[in-house]
Design a protein around this motif. Structure first.
Motif, short mmCIF file in Angstrom:
data_model
loop_
_atom_site.label_atom_id
_atom_site.label_comp_id
_atom_site.label_asym_id
_atom_site.label_seq_id
_atom_site.Cartn_x
_atom_site.Cartn_y
_atom_site.Cartn_z
N LEU B 10 0.79 -1.30 -0.02
CA LEU B 10 0.12 -0.06 0.02
C LEU B 10 0.80 1.30 0.05
O LEU B 10 0.68 2.26 -0.67
N GLY B 11 1.95 1.22 0.67
CA GLY B 11 2.97 2.47 0.87
C GLY B 11 3.59 2.54 -0.50
O GLY B 11 3.54 3.74 -0.98
N ILE B 12 4.02 1.43 -1.19
CA ILE B 12 4.76 1.80 -2.39
C ILE B 12 3.63 2.17 -3.36
O ILE B 12 3.98 3.06 -4.42
N ALA B 13 2.46 1.70 -3.37
CA ALA B 13 1.44 2.16 -4.29
C ALA B 13 1.19 3.66 -4.34
O ALA B 13 0.89 4.26 -5.39
N LEU B 14 1.17 4.14 -2.96
CA LEU B 14 0.84 5.53 -2.78
C LEU B 14 2.14 6.38 -3.19
O LEU B 14 2.05 7.58 -3.77
N GLY B 15 3.34 5.75 -3.02
CA GLY B 15 4.61 6.59 -3.31
C GLY B 15 4.65 6.99 -4.65
O GLY B 15 5.12 8.23 -4.71
N GLY B 16 4.33 6.12 -5.67
CA GLY B 16 4.40 6.80 -6.81
C GLY B 16 3.46 7.95 -7.20
O GLY B 16 4.03 8.94 -7.90
#
Lengths: 346, 292
Positions: B10-16
């Motif tokens: 979830l963190g990586i998905a929002l990171g983009g």
């Protein structure tokens, strides 16, 4: 050289002190000291009109303006004299408000009596925060002050002891309605007068001279022997004092302490805007600015209603001031040599 | 273990998405020395373009992304001509522009607020609420799309900056404005174009966030601090730094949200901003402590 060596060290120190005082003092020859005193006198007797009619609305407006005079004069010491723009001074507004409001709610001690203590608490916090944040300058400082508001907002929103986001209701005073505003009115007038007087005294002290040197060129000021770090932190603490003091009484006046009264960006923007519009770094600037901004707000809210329009108008005034009168009204007039004597309080 | 992996995803998905939101800000600062506090409200402007296109014509926010980017670029050029061109030579320029962009942000917030009200909005294409399941893990499709598109746009930007002649001029201006000018770069033109690109990126980011977050004009205050934390951690002006910082902080915020509580997840960004400014004002990849 020989002559110099013959002088004792003391006399050099004396001579330097005299010179510094001369540079710091020298109030403008054109100023009219009677004018602010006359304004103060009129403000003090104004509530007598309550005997002949209901002027509560005007008392509210004057009180509101006076609170902003106190806060903006405080902000001016850091933002105007020292040149460090803070967008986070409403943190001290909140700290003062919550400190006095909580004691008022629990022990019934009037916030007007508590205001100086609340100011001191805010000043201590300001000293600590200044010690941390004044390492950076320019845009970094502005951004760090914004981050401070965000952090404070989350903390107060989630601090159950002080009521969290819902806040805390405070008891209203039991005076009849035509007199109920008066204690707060006089408290804010006193604070505003004190803040204006203090900023005049600071401006013409060695401390103030140091602050003004920092705003011109910090590196030169440092090499001229000013302890810039201490001076800056001192300015931060003093400016927090006035904002905290105003916050203390503001909570009781509204009979509410709640994060979205104190920690909204519009409060700190107003402080900045008042000083920019009136003229930052001048003594009369915050007073003039506060009167104008309160009047503007009143007109916008009365005629246009929505708070969105108010935000838009505030932004517009700020942008126009920055683009066309970066020195503010008092500063621009003074530079053109057209400042009326009654506005020259320096 | 699954939990940790889930939060990480979830963190990586929002990171983009955060990376795209921050990169325009970083580019503008690098070239122009403008700390654009109006960037977040312009992102919300882009989100409104996507929202109305979706509501009126049922258009997919991903399809209207170029439209949002174009409209916002045009706004950016207008803004630059009206507000920022005037004082570019003054000594306290970058400090002045902070206050100027701040007032522009207020004007835009007030205008958007009175035009569209402060109701929470969100576009809801089919994929926004979908999720892909792999074993116990779920991956929200909307966020993956948004993250992927963001990374594609950032890659395109990086290639443009690295290999095109104009990108070369932009990087030269970022490094040293005077030297670039001496070498025959039209720094004013470079300034306008990179401002337009930066604000255009805000528009693109806006159409992506329109289905990832709910938004309303007043929300931009929170995003100012969030985006500034990315840009400052990455090093003001370094687009690569912003991307790295976006992923790092987004993952940390996801863990804070999962373990401590969702109210504290945004706190991560604010505290990070505060601490980085004071400990390492030049950030991870910034070289010049000019901002300090």
């Amino acid at each position: 050289m020989i002559e110099f060596a013959n002088q004792t060290e003391d006399s050099v120190v004396e001579a330097r002190k005299a010179r510094v005082l001369k540079m710091a003092k020298g109030p403008s020859q054109n100023r009219a000291a009677w004018f602010p005193l006359a304004v103060l006198a009129i403000l003090l007797v104004f509530p007598a009109l309550q005997f002949v009619g209901n002027f509560n609305y005007f008392i509210h407006l004057l009180l509101f303006a006076a609170s902003y005079v106190a806060m903006a004069s405080g902000w001016n010491i850091l933002g105007g004299f020292t040149g460090y723009i803070s967008l986070g001074h409403n943190v001290f507004f909140a700290v003062g408000g919550y400190f006095a409001g909580m004691i008022f709610a629990r022990y019934g001690i009037s916030t007007i009596i508590l205001a100086p203590v609340a100011g001191l608490i805010a000043a201590i916090l300001g000293f600590a925060l200044g010690w941390i944040t004044l390492r950076v300058r320019g845009p970094s400082f502005i951004i760090s002050s914004l981050a401070l508001v965000m952090i404070a907002r989350i903390l107060f929103d989630n601090w159950e002891f002080v009521g969290g986001a819902a806040g805390l209701a405070l008891p209203a005073n039991s005076l009849p309605v035509e007199w109920s505003k008066l204690p707060y009115y006089y408290a804010f007038i006193a604070m505003a007068a004190f803040a204006v007087w203090a900023s005049y005294r600071i401006k013409h002290s060695k401390f103030g001279l140091g602050l003004r040197a920092i705003s011109k060129d910090e590196i030169k000021a440092e090499s001229a022997g000013i302890d810039t770090r201490l001076y800056k932190i001192g300015a931060f603490a003093v400016s927090a004092f006035f904002v905290g003091m105003a916050g203390a009484v503001w909570g009781e006046y509204l009979t509410y302490i709640r994060p979205n009264i104190f920690l909204i960006i519009l409060v700190s923007v107003n402080m900045v805007l008042i000083c920019l519009l009136g003229g930052k770094g001048t003594v009369a600037g915050p007073v003039l600015g506060a009167l104008l901004i309160v009047a503007f707000n009143e007109i916008f809210v009365a005629t246009l209603g929505a708070s969105e329009i108010n935000i838009l108008a505030t932004g517009l005034i700020m942008a126009l001031t920055l683009l066309f009168f970066p020195l503010g009204i008092v500063g621009t007039l003074a530079k053109a040599g057209k400042l009326p004597r009654i506005l020259n309080w320096d | 273990m699954t939990d940790i992996l889930q939060v990480l995803i979830l963190g990586i998905a929002l990171g983009g998405v955060y990376a795209l939101m921050g990169s325009g800000l970083s580019l503008v600062f690098g070239v122009m020395r403008i700390v654009n506090l109006a960037h977040p409200i312009l992102i919300i402007g882009g989100a409104y373009v996507a929202y109305w296109a979706f509501r009126l014509w049922g258009a997919d926010p991903l399809a209207t992304l170029p439209l949002a980017a174009l409209i916002l670029s045009a706004t950016g050029i207008l803004l630059y001509k009206l507000v920022f061109e005037k004082d570019a030579k003054s000594a306290k320029y970058s400090e002045m522009t902070v206050l100027l962009t701040f007032s522009v942000a207020m004007i835009a917030e007030g205008a958007l607020g009175s035009a569209f009200t402060n109701t929470q909005r969100v576009t809801s294409p089919d994929y926004a609420t979908d999720a892909i399941f792999i074993g116990d893990l779920f991956i929200p499709t909307g966020q993956v799309y948004a993250g992927a598109v963001s990374l594609a746009i950032i890659a395109a930007l990086a290639l443009f900056l690295k290999f095109s002649r104009f990108g070369y001029a932009i990087r030269a201006t970022t490094q040293n404005r005077e030297a670039a000018e001496l070498m025959g770069v039209n720094v004013n033109f470079v300034g306008v174009v990179s401002f337009a690109i930066g604000v255009g990126l805000a528009g693109a980011a806006g159409s992506l966030i329109s289905f990832v977050f709910s938004f309303f004009p007043g929300k931009h205050w929170e995003w100012i601090a969030v985006l500034m934390s990315l840009v400052v951690l990455g090093g003001m002006g370094s687009v690569l730094g912003t991307v790295v910082a976006a992923f790092a902080l987004s993952v940390i915020a996801a863990f804070v949200g999962a373990w401590i509580g969702s109210t504290w997840s945004t706190m991560t960004f604010f505290l990070a901003l505060f601490v980085i400014l004071l400990v390492r004002p030049q950030g991870l990849f910034g070289e010049r402590p000019e901002l300090a």
